[in-house]
Each structure stands twice: as structure tokens, then as C-alpha cells.
Scaffold this active site. Structure first.
Site, PDB file in Angstrom:
ATOM      1  N   HIS A   1      -5.416   9.235 -14.077  1.00 18.65           N
ATOM      2  CA  HIS A   1      -5.181   8.084 -13.205  1.00 18.65           C
ATOM      3  C   HIS A   1      -5.213   6.781 -14.012  1.00 18.65           C
ATOM      4  O   HIS A   1      -6.059   5.912 -13.794  1.00 18.65           O
ATOM      5  CB  HIS A   1      -6.208   8.034 -12.079  1.00 18.65           C
ATOM      6  CG  HIS A   1      -5.728   7.264 -10.874  1.00 18.65           C
ATOM      7  ND1 HIS A   1      -6.132   7.530  -9.596  1.00 18.65           N
ATOM      8  CD2 HIS A   1      -4.865   6.207 -10.767  1.00 18.65           C
ATOM      9  CE1 HIS A   1      -5.568   6.701  -8.748  1.00 18.65           C
ATOM     10  NE2 HIS A   1      -4.782   5.877  -9.440  1.00 18.65           N
TER      11      HIS A   1
ATOM     12  N   GLY B   1       9.305   0.740  -2.575  1.00 15.91           N
ATOM     13  CA  GLY B   1       8.606  -0.537  -2.493  1.00 15.91           C
ATOM     14  C   GLY B   1       8.711  -1.274  -3.811  1.00 15.91           C
ATOM     15  O   GLY B   1       9.618  -1.031  -4.610  1.00 15.91           O
ATOM     16  N   ARG B   2       7.776  -2.182  -4.054  1.00 15.35           N
ATOM     17  CA  ARG B   2       7.832  -2.980  -5.285  1.00 15.35           C
ATOM     18  C   ARG B   2       7.846  -2.102  -6.534  1.00 15.35           C
ATOM     19  O   ARG B   2       8.650  -2.295  -7.443  1.00 15.35           O
ATOM     20  CB  ARG B   2       6.630  -3.926  -5.349  1.00 15.35           C
ATOM     21  CG  ARG B   2       6.627  -5.077  -4.363  1.00 15.35           C
ATOM     22  CD  ARG B   2       5.445  -5.989  -4.679  1.00 15.35           C
ATOM     23  NE  ARG B   2       5.297  -7.092  -3.765  1.00 15.35           N
ATOM     24  CZ  ARG B   2       4.531  -7.065  -2.675  1.00 15.35           C
ATOM     25  NH1 ARG B   2       3.870  -5.965  -2.377  1.00 15.35           N
ATOM     26  NH2 ARG B   2       4.439  -8.124  -1.898  1.00 15.35           N
ATOM     27  N   ILE B   3       6.921  -1.140  -6.581  1.00 20.72           N
ATOM     28  CA  ILE B   3       6.831  -0.307  -7.777  1.00 20.72           C
ATOM     29  C   ILE B   3       8.028   0.637  -7.856  1.00 20.72           C
ATOM     30  O   ILE B   3       8.577   0.869  -8.942  1.00 20.72           O
ATOM     31  CB  ILE B   3       5.506   0.474  -7.803  1.00 20.72           C
ATOM     32  CG1 ILE B   3       4.320  -0.493  -7.767  1.00 20.72           C
ATOM     33  CG2 ILE B   3       5.419   1.354  -9.044  1.00 20.72           C
ATOM     34  CD1 ILE B   3       2.969   0.189  -7.665  1.00 20.72           C
TER      35      ILE B   3
ATOM     36  N   GLU C   1     -10.041  13.511  -7.188  1.00 19.34           N
ATOM     37  CA  GLU C   1     -10.416  12.871  -8.455  1.00 19.34           C
ATOM     38  C   GLU C   1     -11.913  12.562  -8.510  1.00 19.34           C
ATOM     39  O   GLU C   1     -12.498  12.221  -7.471  1.00 19.34           O
ATOM     40  CB  GLU C   1      -9.616  11.573  -8.629  1.00 19.34           C
ATOM     41  CG  GLU C   1      -8.130  11.817  -8.748  1.00 19.34           C
ATOM     42  CD  GLU C   1      -7.330  10.522  -8.838  1.00 19.34           C
ATOM     43  OE1 GLU C   1      -7.946   9.437  -8.906  1.00 19.34           O
ATOM     44  OE2 GLU C   1      -6.094  10.594  -8.852  1.00 19.34           O
TER      45      GLU C   1
ATOM     46  N   SER D   1      13.155   6.923   1.773  1.00 13.92           N
ATOM     47  CA  SER D   1      12.215   6.038   2.451  1.00 13.92           C
ATOM     48  C   SER D   1      12.520   6.125   3.933  1.00 13.92           C
ATOM     49  O   SER D   1      13.553   6.682   4.337  1.00 13.92           O
ATOM     50  CB  SER D   1      12.342   4.592   1.947  1.00 13.92           C
ATOM     51  OG  SER D   1      13.643   4.103   2.197  1.00 13.92           O
ATOM     52  N   ARG D   2      11.626   5.579   4.743  1.00 14.90           N
ATOM     53  CA  ARG D   2      11.815   5.687   6.189  1.00 14.90           C
ATOM     54  C   ARG D   2      13.104   5.020   6.643  1.00 14.90           C
ATOM     55  O   ARG D   2      13.732   5.456   7.597  1.00 14.90           O
ATOM     56  CB  ARG D   2      10.614   5.086   6.915  1.00 14.90           C
ATOM     57  CG  ARG D   2       9.386   5.974   6.897  1.00 14.90           C
ATOM     58  CD  ARG D   2       8.202   5.323   7.570  1.00 14.90           C
ATOM     59  NE  ARG D   2       7.744   4.144   6.851  1.00 14.90           N
ATOM     60  CZ  ARG D   2       6.714   3.408   7.216  1.00 14.90           C
ATOM     61  NH1 ARG D   2       6.043   3.704   8.313  1.00 14.90           N
ATOM     62  NH2 ARG D   2       6.342   2.351   6.490  1.00 14.90           N
TER      63      ARG D   2
ATOM     64  N   ARG E   1      -0.548   8.889  -5.025  1.00 17.42           N
ATOM     65  CA  ARG E   1      -1.894   9.335  -4.688  1.00 17.42           C
ATOM     66  C   ARG E   1      -1.892  10.860  -4.723  1.00 17.42           C
ATOM     67  O   ARG E   1      -0.911  11.503  -4.359  1.00 17.42           O
ATOM     68  CB  ARG E   1      -2.300   8.858  -3.289  1.00 17.42           C
ATOM     69  CG  ARG E   1      -2.728   7.408  -3.226  1.00 17.42           C
ATOM     70  CD  ARG E   1      -4.094   7.201  -3.865  1.00 17.42           C
ATOM     71  NE  ARG E   1      -4.644   5.879  -3.624  1.00 17.42           N
ATOM     72  CZ  ARG E   1      -4.500   4.846  -4.439  1.00 17.42           C
ATOM     73  NH1 ARG E   1      -3.788   4.978  -5.545  1.00 17.42           N
ATOM     74  NH2 ARG E   1      -5.054   3.682  -4.168  1.00 17.42           N
TER      75      ARG E   1
ATOM     76  N   ASP F   1      -0.404  11.872 -12.662  1.00 19.37           N
ATOM     77  CA  ASP F   1      -1.406  10.856 -13.003  1.00 19.37           C
ATOM     78  C   ASP F   1      -2.496  10.797 -11.946  1.00 19.37           C
ATOM     79  O   ASP F   1      -3.498  10.108 -12.132  1.00 19.37           O
ATOM     80  CB  ASP F   1      -0.733   9.484 -13.145  1.00 19.37           C
ATOM     81  CG  ASP F   1      -1.698   8.395 -13.590  1.00 19.37           C
ATOM     82  OD1 ASP F   1      -2.448   8.642 -14.560  1.00 19.37           O
ATOM     83  OD2 ASP F   1      -1.716   7.310 -12.975  1.00 19.37           O
TER      84      ASP F   1
END
Length: 327
Positions: free
Chosen positions: A285, A159-161, A267, A180-181, A238, A262
Site C-alpha cells: 500500500h 475520477g481524478r486519479i 491489511e 463508471s456509473r 482498496r 498495492d
């Protein structure tokens, strides 16, 4: 829209967010001691929710279908963060409730931190600093480390990141592949439809996918075994994306070489087993945690709410939401 809409804040948020919410909305706090009484009293009047689990390092109540059922007038949920797995967006969509997040404004910050975490993990930068600080250098230099020079780099998610990370990795002159899918049309990297196959063919695996049921523990024992004894795992997505017990086992028995994390499954609690390991780099994080970026994220939360309150299209609706973005 006349008057100040009633807004429910699910937990503590940044001061600049709270100040603007209090200016433009009638704010009710769900993290107050009398939360149930608050819901019973004002629930039918609530038209907006501001949320963001961990937006100030603390917790917040998740926006579930059950919670939304107690807010019959709800029209919008504004989430702090690009990830919105703390909101049941599909249920919101079925209810006609708009959900917004904060994409775009944190891409570069997270990508920068990811590169730093990758280098810190492979070159053992925190460990080398401890060696110096503990006065061990006079007795002998820090041991030689692994290198980025001989590695193929894999990204889970494009994605963007993911694309921002990949652009930075290009500067290291190493092969890049991704899972990716479906293939992403405008990137030059090798696409792997199967995650295990990608893990088998790379030496460092960077995870940057959304949380939620579809990605829950996708980095499991099979993937880690495929990554292999030279492999390094970097997770800036995540904590739920990685099978944490399987990762602890893989790090202990040498199934993989190291990890840079991270994010964690529960958390702010981090497994003691990870804290005690020398072959991990652990961060609390902080991928987007700079003043500039967090302020931009916070302002986007507010701007989405203000656009809605003015009867305008919201700026950044999530895909499950039943509206089109502004512009």
C-alpha cells in the site's frame, strides 16, 4: 473560536500532523490503553476527530455512527487519504458533521505508481531482478515475457486519479476504455456502462474506485473470467474492491494471467497464497507513499481542521458532508 478545541485522534499519524495538532488543539488519543475511559471522560467535549486508517502503516479505530453517537459535540472529522471508507460519512452527514479528505495532492503520485506496477506485472520486472540476484543469469537468460504492445487497457473508475492514469497510458499508444456509473463528459475514452463487458474487451484492468459498500468485491469471479487468460488485474484502489479468494483461484487456475496489487482486503495481512505466487507483484500500500505527497496529504488534514477552527469553510469536504467547499 476561543481556546483550544478538544480533538480526538483515532490512531497514530505522521509526526508533522501530530505536532501541529498538539500545537492547535487539546488532543486525546483513542489508541491509548484506556481508550474507553478516555471516551467516557472527554467524549462530550470532543469537537473534532483526526483519523486515517493506515496513515502510518498502522491501524486506527474506524469512525462509525456508534462512535459519533458518543461525541455529541462533534463538528468535523478530518480524514488522511482520498479514500474515506473508514468513516461513516452518511451518518456524519445526518448528524451535521463535516467530513474532509485529501484529494488532488496525491493524484499524480498514485498514477505514476500505477504505471510502474502495470509494467512491473506485465514485464515481470521483480521476477527478472530476482533471476539476476539469485545468480541464475549465467545459466540462462530470463524467459520472454508478455507485452503491453498488444493490449487494450481498461480503467475501473474515472475520477481524478483515473483520469491521471489514463493520461499517462495515452503515451503507450494503446486503446483505452473505462467503466463508471455514467460517462465522463471531458474524456475521449470509450465508456462501458457494464463492468463485465469492459473486462471482456480489455487485456489489462486497472481498478481505481473508492472503497465502501457500493464497490465491495465488485471485481468478482465473473469479472475475472471475462478478463480471461491473457488478462492482467492491477488494483490501486482498496482491497475490499476485489473478491480476494476469487482472485487467488483465478490466478492459480489460469483464469487470468497475472495481477499487480498495492492493496489488500485485510491489511497489513496478505494471503499466503498470493505471497507464494510467481505471477503476482505485491506492494505494501505505497501508491502515495513519498515524502512530498504524504506531507502534502498531512498538511491538508491540518489545514482543513484549522479552517474549521477559525470559522472558515473547510477546503475539501466529501460529497456526503453538509457544507460547500471553500471558494
Amino acid at each position: 473560536m476561543s481556546g483550544r478545541p478538544d480533538l480526538l485522534q483515532t490512531g497514530p499519524m505522521m509526526g508533522m500532523i501530530e505536532a501541529q495538532l498538539n500545537e492547535h488543539f487539546t488532543v486525546h488519543r483513542l489508541d491509548a490503553p484506556d481508550a474507553e475511559a478516555t471516551l467516557a471522560d472527554v467524549g462530550p467535549r470532543i469537537r473534532a476527530v483526526a483519523t486515517g486508517v493506515g496513515s502510518t502503516g498502522g491501524g486506527a479505530r474506524r469512525v462509525t455512527d456508534a462512535l459519533m453517537a458518543r461525541l455529541p459535540a462533534l463538528e468535523i472529522v478530518a480524514n488522511f487519504g482520498v479514500g474515506y471508507d473508514s468513516v461513516d460519512a452518511e451518518a456524519a452527514g445526518r448528524r451535521g458533521v463535516v467530513v474532509t479528505n485529501t484529494p488532488g495532492v496525491l493524484d499524480d503520485e498514485v498514477a505514476d505508481l500505477t504505471i510502474g506496477l502495470l509494467l512491473a506485472t506485465i514485464r515481470q520486472i521483480p521476477q527478472a531482478e530476482r533471476h539476476l540476484r539469485e545468480g541464475k543469469w549465467p545459466a540462462g537468460g530470463f524467459p520472454l515475457t508478455a507485452t503491453l504492445r498488444d493490449r487494450t487497457l481498461g480503467i475501473v473508475g474515472m475520477g481524478r486519479i483515473g483520469r491521471a492514469i489514463a493520461r499517462r497510458l495515452e503515451g503507450f499508444g494503446r486503446p483505452i476504455a473505462y467503466h463508471s456509473r455514467r460517462p465522463v463528459a471531458d474524456v475521449p475514452y470509450t465508456h462501458y456502462p457494464e463492468l463485465v463487458a469492459l473486462a471482456r474487451d480489455v487485456d489489462a484492468l486497472i481498478v481505481i474506485v473508492p472503497g465502501g459498500p457500493e464497490t465491495d468485491r465488485m471485481i468478482n469471479a465473473e469479472v475475472l473470467a471475462a478478463l480471461g487468460p491473457k488478462g492482467v488485474l492491477i488494483n490501486v484502489a482498496r482491497g475490499s474492491v476485489v473478491d480476494e479468494p476469487a482472485l487467488v483461484t483465478a490466478l492459480k487456475d489460469g483464469t487470468i494471467a497475472a495481477a499487480g496489487l498495492d492493496v489488500f482486503a485485510h491489511e497489513p495481512h496478505v494471503p499466503e497464497a498470493l505471497i507464494g505466487m510467481d505471477n503476482v507483484v505485491l506492494l505494501p500500500h505505497v501508491a502515495s507513499a513519498t515524502h512530498v505527497t504524504r506531507n502534502a496529504m498531512g498538511q491538508l488534514v491540518v489545514d482543513n481542521l484549522l479552517a474549521w477552527a477559525a470559522g472558515k469553510p473547510v477546503l475539501t469536504p466529501v460529497p456526503e458532508t453538509p457544507v460547500k467547499p471553500a471558494g
